[in-house]
Design a protein around this motif. Sequence first.
Motif, short mmCIF file in Angstrom:
data_model
loop_
_atom_site.label_atom_id
_atom_site.label_comp_id
_atom_site.label_asym_id
_atom_site.label_seq_id
_atom_site.Cartn_x
_atom_site.Cartn_y
_atom_site.Cartn_z
N LYS A 40 -6.59 -32.02 -2.54
CA LYS A 40 -6.12 -32.47 -3.96
C LYS A 40 -6.15 -33.99 -3.84
N LEU A 41 -6.55 -34.50 -5.06
CA LEU A 41 -6.66 -35.85 -5.02
C LEU A 41 -5.82 -36.17 -6.38
N GLU A 42 -4.74 -37.28 -6.02
CA GLU A 42 -3.94 -37.75 -7.14
C GLU A 42 -4.13 -39.00 -7.17
N ILE A 43 -4.36 -39.46 -8.60
CA ILE A 43 -4.78 -40.85 -8.85
C ILE A 43 -3.55 -41.58 -9.58
N CYS A 44 -3.12 -42.82 -9.00
CA CYS A 44 -2.18 -43.44 -9.70
C CYS A 44 -2.76 -44.14 -10.56
N ALA A 45 -2.25 -43.75 -11.95
CA ALA A 45 -2.70 -44.36 -13.23
C ALA A 45 -1.52 -45.17 -13.98
N GLY A 46 -1.94 -46.63 -14.18
CA GLY A 46 -0.91 -47.13 -14.56
C GLY A 46 -1.26 -47.63 -16.16
N THR A 47 -2.57 -47.20 -16.75
CA THR A 47 -2.60 -47.39 -18.20
C THR A 47 -3.41 -46.09 -18.70
N TRP A 48 -3.60 -46.09 -19.96
CA TRP A 48 -4.58 -45.52 -20.75
C TRP A 48 -5.93 -45.13 -20.17
N ASP A 49 -6.58 -46.37 -19.76
CA ASP A 49 -7.88 -46.08 -19.60
C ASP A 49 -8.03 -45.73 -18.07
N SER A 50 -7.03 -46.03 -17.22
CA SER A 50 -7.03 -45.45 -15.81
C SER A 50 -6.78 -43.93 -15.84
N GLY A 110 -12.72 -36.57 -11.97
CA GLY A 110 -12.29 -35.16 -11.54
C GLY A 110 -11.37 -35.06 -10.63
N ALA A 111 -10.31 -35.77 -10.97
CA ALA A 111 -8.94 -35.83 -10.05
C ALA A 111 -8.33 -34.65 -10.55
N ASP A 112 -7.48 -34.02 -9.61
CA ASP A 112 -6.62 -33.10 -9.80
C ASP A 112 -5.16 -33.46 -10.56
N ARG A 113 -4.83 -34.64 -10.35
CA ARG A 113 -3.55 -34.91 -10.86
C ARG A 113 -3.54 -36.58 -10.97
N ILE A 114 -2.74 -37.06 -11.94
CA ILE A 114 -2.29 -38.32 -12.14
C ILE A 114 -0.82 -38.53 -11.84
N GLU A 115 -0.50 -39.84 -11.20
CA GLU A 115 0.87 -40.15 -11.16
C GLU A 115 0.70 -41.03 -12.27
N LEU A 116 1.50 -41.03 -13.50
CA LEU A 116 1.33 -42.06 -14.45
C LEU A 116 2.37 -42.84 -14.22
N CYS A 117 2.26 -44.25 -14.46
CA CYS A 117 3.22 -45.11 -14.32
C CYS A 117 2.91 -46.29 -15.23
N SER A 143 -2.80 -35.42 -23.40
CA SER A 143 -3.70 -34.90 -24.40
C SER A 143 -5.09 -34.91 -23.81
N LEU A 144 -5.29 -35.32 -22.39
CA LEU A 144 -6.27 -35.43 -21.71
C LEU A 144 -6.49 -33.92 -21.10
N GLN A 145 -7.69 -33.45 -20.85
CA GLN A 145 -8.04 -32.21 -20.14
C GLN A 145 -7.11 -31.40 -19.55
N HIS A 146 -6.92 -30.08 -19.74
CA HIS A 146 -5.78 -29.29 -19.38
C HIS A 146 -5.68 -29.32 -17.81
N SER A 147 -6.88 -29.33 -17.41
CA SER A 147 -6.84 -29.00 -15.60
C SER A 147 -6.20 -30.34 -15.06
N LEU A 148 -6.41 -31.52 -15.57
CA LEU A 148 -5.52 -32.42 -15.03
C LEU A 148 -4.23 -32.52 -15.17
N ALA A 202 -4.32 -42.12 -4.37
CA ALA A 202 -5.25 -43.44 -4.27
C ALA A 202 -5.21 -44.02 -5.79
N SER A 203 -5.47 -45.09 -6.06
CA SER A 203 -5.63 -45.69 -7.34
C SER A 203 -6.84 -45.84 -7.53
N ALA A 204 -7.87 -46.09 -6.90
CA ALA A 204 -9.41 -46.01 -6.86
C ALA A 204 -9.89 -46.99 -8.25
N ARG A 205 -9.17 -48.24 -8.04
CA ARG A 205 -9.46 -49.23 -9.02
C ARG A 205 -10.62 -50.18 -8.77
#
Length: 245
Positions: free
Chosen positions: A2-12, A20-27, A47-52, A200-203
């Motif tokens: 499972k891949l979690e992405i650290c997302a610090g903005t709406w664009d991220s 195709g990430a499984d999850r985000i850590e929103l910050c 509001s993003l796709q339900h699977s995230l 990962a942040s994958a930025r």
Amino acid sequence: MKLEICAGTWDSAKAAAEGGADRIELCSALSEGGLTPSVGLIKKALSLQHSLKVHVLIRPRSGDFLYTPDEVEMMAEDIRTAVSLGVDGVVIGALTADGQIDVPACKVLVAAAAGVQNITFHRAFDMCADPFAALEQIIGLGCNRILTSGLSSTAVEGIPTLRRLVEAAKDRIIIMPGCGVSPHNARRILGETGATEIHASARSEVHSLMKYTKADVSMGAAGRDEFSRMETDPALVREIICRCS
């Protein structure tokens, strides 16, 4: 995996979903190590796709993880707000002055998270004095996973400790390596630690669309480039997933 992405903005957050990430850590404020995001950003991410899956970082300020009672109260209120909005999980952490897990503070935060099934203890863990004692305390708190670099500057450097933590956890809690994870090392980290989730942040760099710029004025640290920023790149997200499949 499972891949979690650290997302610090709406664009991220959008890019993580697209990749195709499984999850985000929103910050917010990733340059500060990540802080609690705004209610508006949480609502948009949901509001993003339900699977995230959307997990929200709860951290009221930058700096250390030694919190006053007022700060713990604020964090608990932020957790209750996030839960009421429908998040899938929260990300918490607090330490005592001597580098132990602040169990009383964390109990308050865990109680505030009643209603969500996922509680991650964040990289405050990497600042603790005894990771294996801390592991048992965090399991006792009822957390589901620990985000950690293995008490090192990067997850690659922390591989030996990460492996020992995975073994010590004995499937009682998920050990999720994070920090410096890239398409080039994610598979190695997973393979050499035995972990099944990775963060990962994958930025990559994004340049401003501003046509008029004022280079001699800074909104933050002097000399900082105000007209470029780092955002999650869906291509990098996809590449991590592809290389780890």
